[in-house]
Write a protein that holds these residues in place. Structure first.
Motif, PDB file in Angstrom:
ATOM      1  N   GLN A  77      25.681  10.735-123.999  1.00 35.88           N
ATOM      2  CA  GLN A  77      25.197   9.635-123.298  1.00 35.88           C
ATOM      3  C   GLN A  77      24.679  10.192-122.044  1.00 35.88           C
ATOM      4  O   GLN A  77      25.485  10.688-121.150  1.00 35.88           O
ATOM      5  N   TYR A  79      23.282  10.254-118.140  1.00 39.53           N
ATOM      6  CA  TYR A  79      23.445   9.810-116.884  1.00 39.53           C
ATOM      7  C   TYR A  79      22.480   9.965-115.913  1.00 39.53           C
ATOM      8  O   TYR A  79      22.024  11.312-115.934  1.00 39.53           O
ATOM      9  N   ARG A 110      23.464   4.508-116.190  1.00 38.99           N
ATOM     10  CA  ARG A 110      23.664   4.835-117.665  1.00 38.99           C
ATOM     11  C   ARG A 110      22.329   4.520-118.301  1.00 38.99           C
ATOM     12  O   ARG A 110      21.739   3.605-118.311  1.00 38.99           O
TER      13      ARG A 110
END
Length: 210
Positions: A77, A79, A110
Motif C-alpha cells: 500500500q 504512502y 494513504r
C-alpha cells in the motif's frame, strides 16, 4: 535542499509527480515554494503585510506498507509523508493589524486509486489522511491545501500591540473584551501523523507513539 519548487537535475518534478512510482521506490524530494506560487494562500495575506511573498520549505517521502487486499492477498500500500515549515502574514482578528503566523505541517497520506476508494476509507482513521494518486500529481497544490487547512480558525497575535477601537467601543463597552476571551484558547494542536506511519512500518498497527 533546492531553492525553488521546480525540478532539480535528477529529481522528480513536484508539479507532475508519478505518485505511485514515487511511493513504490521510496523516493524523497525537497524544495522551497513561495507564496507568490500559491494564489489561494496569497489571498489570505493582508495588503499591508510587511512581506506578502514569504517562503516555505517542504520535503516529501514515499513509502509502502504491506496490507491485506480485497482478494485476500497481501500487497504493498503506497504512502506519502509531507512536511512543510515556514510563515505567512495574516490579519489579526483582534486588533486588525498584520501578524506573522508560523506553519509547521506534518502529514501522512494513504494513496488510493480512485475517489470512490477514498470515500470508502474509514472516517475514524484520524492519524492518516487519504489522497487519490495519479501519474501527474501536483504536490505543490497539496502543499497549498495543507497550508490553507492550517490557518487558525481565528487568526490573531499572541499579544496584540494595541486593540482596534472598533473592538472596545461597543454599546456596553465590553463587547470587544468578551470576544477576546472567546478566542483566547486558539486552535487545538493537531496530532503528529508521522508517528502513525512509523508504527505501520513496524507492522504493529497498535503501536502508535504518543
Amino acid at each position: 535542499m533546492t531553492q525553488h519548487s521546480g525540478k532539480p537535475a535528477g529529481l522528480p518534478n513536484p508539479r507532475e509527480l508519478d505518485l505511485f512510482e514515487f511511493a513504490r521506490s521510496g523516493r524523497h524530494v525537497a524544495g522551497v515554494v513561495r507564496l507568490s506560487q500559491l494564489p489561494r494562500m496569497l489571498n489570505e495575506v493582508p495588503a499591508d503585510a510587511p512581506d506578502r511573498d514569504t517562503a516555505f520549505t517542504w520535503q516529501a517521502e514515499g513509502a509502502t506498507q504491506p496490507e491485506l487486499q480485497d482478494d485476500g492477498t497481501e500487497g504493498p500500500q503506497p504512502y506519502l509523508r509531507l512536511a512543510i515549515h515556514g510563515s505567512a502574514w495574516l490579519g489579526c482578528q483582534r486588533c486588525l493589524a498584520p501578524y506573522e503566523q508560523a506553519f509547521n505541517v506534518d502529514a501522512t497520506y494513504r494513496i488510493v486509486d480512485t475517489e470512490a476508494e477514498a470515500d470508502e476509507f474509514p472516517l475514524d482513521e484520524d492519524e492518516v489522511e487519504v489522497i487519490v494518486g495519479s501519474r501527474q500529481f501536483d504536490l505543490v497544490d497539496l502543499i497549498e491545501e495543507e497550508l490553507l487547512l492550517s490557518i487558525p480558525l481565528v487568526p490573531m497575535h499572541d499579544v496584540c500591540p494595541e486593540v482596534h477601537e472598533s473592538l472596545v467601543s461597543g454599546v456596553d463597552g465590553g463587547e470587544g473584551e468578551g470576544n477576546s476571551d472567546e478566542v483566547e484558547g486558539g486552535e487545538p494542536e493537531r496530532p503528529n501523523p508521522f508517528a502513525a506511519l512509523g508504527s505501520l512500518k513496524r507492522d504493529d498497527p497498535d503501536g502508535e507513539k504518543h
